[in-house]
Design an enzyme around this catalytic site. Structure first.
Site, mmCIF file in Angstrom:
data_model
loop_
_atom_site.group_PDB
_atom_site.id
_atom_site.type_symbol
_atom_site.label_atom_id
_atom_site.label_comp_id
_atom_site.label_asym_id
_atom_site.label_seq_id
_atom_site.Cartn_x
_atom_site.Cartn_y
_atom_site.Cartn_z
ATOM 1 N N GLU A 278 -107.114 -5.918 -8.456
ATOM 2 C CA GLU A 278 -108.424 -5.013 -7.948
ATOM 3 C C GLU A 278 -108.127 -3.868 -7.113
ATOM 4 O O GLU A 278 -108.903 -3.072 -7.183
ATOM 5 C CB GLU A 278 -109.029 -6.254 -6.750
ATOM 6 C CG GLU A 278 -110.467 -5.976 -6.191
ATOM 7 C CD GLU A 278 -111.438 -5.720 -7.279
ATOM 8 O OE1 GLU A 278 -111.767 -6.470 -7.814
ATOM 9 O OE2 GLU A 278 -111.893 -4.466 -7.284
ATOM 10 N N ASP A 282 -109.695 -0.046 -8.151
ATOM 11 C CA ASP A 282 -110.658 0.429 -7.248
ATOM 12 C C ASP A 282 -109.807 1.780 -7.188
ATOM 13 O O ASP A 282 -110.691 2.833 -7.003
ATOM 14 C CB ASP A 282 -110.865 -0.480 -5.934
ATOM 15 C CG ASP A 282 -111.395 -1.643 -6.108
ATOM 16 O OD1 ASP A 282 -111.805 -1.698 -7.300
ATOM 17 O OD2 ASP A 282 -111.491 -2.340 -5.326
ATOM 18 N N SER A 479 -116.697 -4.986 -10.457
ATOM 19 C CA SER A 479 -115.688 -4.301 -9.671
ATOM 20 C C SER A 479 -115.440 -3.041 -9.998
ATOM 21 O O SER A 479 -114.714 -2.410 -9.523
ATOM 22 C CB SER A 479 -114.578 -5.023 -9.924
ATOM 23 O OG SER A 479 -114.226 -6.101 -8.778
ATOM 24 N N ASP A 521 -131.929 5.028 -18.033
ATOM 25 C CA ASP A 521 -132.617 3.659 -17.892
ATOM 26 C C ASP A 521 -131.962 2.851 -19.075
ATOM 27 O O ASP A 521 -131.599 3.127 -20.087
ATOM 28 C CB ASP A 521 -134.028 3.730 -18.230
ATOM 29 C CG ASP A 521 -134.673 2.408 -17.916
ATOM 30 O OD1 ASP A 521 -134.126 1.288 -17.474
ATOM 31 O OD2 ASP A 521 -135.916 2.592 -18.000
ATOM 32 N N GLY A 540 -137.419 0.844 -17.069
ATOM 33 C CA GLY A 540 -137.607 0.672 -15.270
ATOM 34 C C GLY A 540 -136.519 -0.238 -14.776
ATOM 35 O O GLY A 540 -135.897 -0.629 -15.320
ATOM 36 N N ASP A 542 -134.678 -3.208 -13.670
ATOM 37 C CA ASP A 542 -134.772 -4.705 -13.713
ATOM 38 C C ASP A 542 -133.069 -5.364 -13.105
ATOM 39 O O ASP A 542 -132.529 -4.517 -12.372
ATOM 40 C CB ASP A 542 -134.344 -4.910 -15.466
ATOM 41 C CG ASP A 542 -133.361 -3.888 -15.770
ATOM 42 O OD1 ASP A 542 -132.081 -4.350 -15.459
ATOM 43 O OD2 ASP A 542 -133.452 -3.121 -16.451
#
Ligand SMILES: *[C@@H]1O[C@H](CO)[C@@H](O)[C@H](O)[C@H]1NC(C)=O
Ligand SMILES: *[C@@H]1O[C@H](CO)[C@@H](O)[C@H](O)[C@H]1NC(C)=O
Ligand SMILES: *[C@@H]1O[C@H](CO)[C@@H](O)[C@H](O)[C@H]1NC(C)=O
Ligand SMILES: *[C@@H]1O[C@H](CO)[C@@H](O)[C@H](O)[C@H]1NC(C)=O
Length: 562
Positions: A278, A282, A479, A521, A540, A542
């Site tokens: 992780e 990152d 992540s 979108d 739009g 969701d």
């Protein structure tokens, strides 16, 4: 009124404590199995949270500086201004410290505004003080032992001056190393160390250059002084400069010197070691995308929910805040139900950072409408939202895939849904209402239509090439998407700072208004979790991809015009 000690001695604490003061009792989920009373001599660290002077004032001020239509847009608050909203009233401090002093307990102030006090006491003292019965419970899912009590009582003259004490009745398991927000890890074909001639890596994997192409992210390094990204790390995860260097050689050949990142330890978190998944992901997708923006990994040693508060208290103590905070960890919101005060502490912590100008990103979860777990015993009767994505004062990031085919679609694990704790903020009400109308009766009864809806935005989330302890792997999850949004906003901030303008801060009110036009979108695909279909992507906003993925050029034009 009988002293609590006497009640405990009589063994009738819970029956009589109701008569005076405030008693909180809980019935935790069956997965928490009581083992035995906690040894009376064990030491317990308790945090006492005092009511803020004016929390509504903080929320109003946050929206005032975050709404592009406001005259105060991006006129962020000072440290002292924020603290004035959340600091406890002097009479609260007086009442609580006097009560503790009667028991010869002297607390330490552990938050910059003074709203959190910490005490270290033997369990026997805590039981007497709170008419509690601290017990060791085993969480059957994770095997973790939680020291908690089914009931606490706060005396009459203190109750209005004390919101809650943690950990007492809050049954929130620690972060789970086995349910991280990433799913599959496989070595990449050929273990690439450099771009292969004639092979379009972006057709199968994601590396920084793919993101730059898709989202028009600039390759030029950030240069503004005062710019910064904070990456929150937990569970003793760490990134290594060696891995970052090879990552840069392979995927950022345009950058001649690999930037260094800083590491700050909180709660005894590790500061060096072999790179882990992780943290490597990152760091590589912040430093590797928002190259040139100073980046710090805050390595938090406490894996319990308290660790999320401790990092914010650390940051709030700084005069200069990081302008972006990205976190790829989270909890199940259901574990916070019944402890709403506790949940609100997190959300108000993010409101404080936002009011001072920090943009906050959280991964939305990797199990569609079921938060972060991959193998949870989903009962199918309701969806299980993630935490803290339900907090309205942060930006929750979902995942997409499939850009190379020309259209991004939902990455099926992308977390999304509706909070059962936090009501829907007005900035998203039109967008969410349109979605609910279009959704019709789909998933009816499985989610809370009046809850704060998430995610807010999304970005690519599958097959991120990541160097971990000497090997390239492919990683997927929200992540991966989250640091990309952190990087986009950090680079926007870079441009703003260089133009002498203030940073973006809390961006949701901007994104849900003028910002919509600066996003791609995502309109196809559906998220899934626990083997069931969740929410579809539609035109739009969701509940699978939020408002969409970033278009840096359009975002830059927008934010520099404001
Ligand atoms: C305290 O909790 C233990 C379980 O750890 C239970 O056996 C005991 O009856 C409780 N005592 C009281 C006074 O509630
Ligand atoms: C969420 O709850 C499920 C079911 O109890 C559990 O398996 C999973 O580990 C939890 N996830 C987190 C992040 O706590
Ligand atoms: C739905 O969400 C609201 C907050 O918006 C909360 O007050 C309510 O209790 C939730 N309902 C359920 C059934 O959880
Ligand atoms: C990193 O790799 C080295 C050498 O392959 C190995 O000895 C070490 O255990 C690895 N560390 C971790 C955290 O996996």
């Amino acid at each position: 009124m009988l002293a609590p000690q006497v009640l405990v001695a009589l063994g009738i604490a819970s029956a009589l404590a109701l008569v005076r003061g405030r008693q909180t009792t809980v019935a935790p989920k069956a997965k928490f199995v009581p083992l035995h009373p906690t040894a009376s001599t064990s030491s317990l660290q308790l945090t006492l949270v005092l009511p803020p002077t004016n929390i509504d004032g903080l929320h109003t001020a946050l929206y005032d500086v975050s709404d592009p239509k406001s005259a105060n847009y991006r006129k962020h608050l000072s440290k002292a201004e924020v603290e004035a909203f959340v600091a406890p009233k002097p009479e609260s401090v007086q009442a609580v410290t006097a009560w503790l002093a009667q028991h010869n307990i002297h607390p330490e102030v552990v938050s910059p505004s003074g709203d959190m006090l910490r005490i270290d006491v033997p369990v026997s003292t805590a039981n007497a003080l709170l008419a509690a019965n601290f017990t060791d419970f085993k969480d059957k899912d994770s095997g973790t032992i939680l020291t908690r009590t089914l009931s606490v009582s706060i005396p009459d003259d203190v109750e209005q001056h004390l919101q809650y004490i943690y950990p007492t009745t809050q049954f929130v398991p620690p972060l789970q190393p086995n349910h991280p927000p990433f799913k599959v890890v496989t070595p990449t074909p050929g273990n690439p160390t450099s771009k292969r001639q004639g092979f379009d890596i972006c057709s199968v994997d994601v590396v920084p250059q793919c993101l730059e192409d898709y989202y028009h992210i600039p390759t030029a390094p950030g240069t503004a002084s005062g710019n910064s990204i904070a990456v929150a790390g937990y569970l003793n995860e760490i990134a290594s400069e060696d891995d970052l260097e090879i990552f840069f050689l392979a995927w950022r050949p345009d950058v001649t010197t690999t930037p260094e990142f800083n590491v700050v330890s909180i709660d005894g978190g590790v500061t060096s070691g072999d790179g882990t998944l992780e943290a490597s992901l990152d760091i590589q997708y912040t430093v590797g995308v928002a190259t040139g923006v100073p980046t710090t990994l805050y390595s938090v040693g406490n894996p319990f929910a308290q660790g999320f508060i401790d990092i914010v208290n650390y940051l709030l103590g700084l005069d200069e805040l990081p302008l972006v905070l990205t976190t790829s960890y989270g909890f199940n919101e259901t574990d916070f139900q019944g402890s709403e005060d506790f949940a609100n502490t997190f959300c108000n912590a993010y409101a404080q950072l936002g009011a001072r100008g920090t943009s906050i990103f959280f991964a939305s979860g990797d199990n569609g409408p079921y938060s972060f777990s991959f193998d949870s015993e989903c009962d199918g009767t309701t969806f299980g939202p993630s935490f803290p994505s339900g907090c309205p004062f942060l930006t929750s990031v979902g995942a997409t895939t499939g850009y190379d085919s020309g259209t991004e679609v939902v990455a099926d694990f992308s977390g999304g849904g509706f909070s059962n704790i936090f009501p829907q903020p007005s900035y998203q009400s039109t967008a969410v209402e349109n979605y609910l109308d279009a959704l019709g009766s789909t998933n009816e009864g499985l989610f809370n239509r009046s809850g704060r809806a998430y995610p807010d935005v999304s970005a690519q989330g599958i097959n991120y090439v990541t160097r971990i302890n000497g090997t390239f792997f492919l990683v997927l999850g929200t992540s991966a998407s989250t640091p990309v949004w952190a990087s986009v906003v950090a680079l926007l901030n870079d441009a703003l700072l260089n133009a002498g303008k203030p940073p973006l801060g809390f961006i949701n009110p901007l994104l849900y208004s003028e910002g919509i036009a600066a996003l791609n979108d995502v309109t196809s695909g559906i998220n899934t979790g626990c083997g069931a279909l969740g929410f579809p992507a539609l035109a739009g906003w969701d509940a699978a991809t939020g408002l969409g993925t970033p278009d840096y050029d359009k975002l830059l034009a927008l934010v520099t015009s404001l």
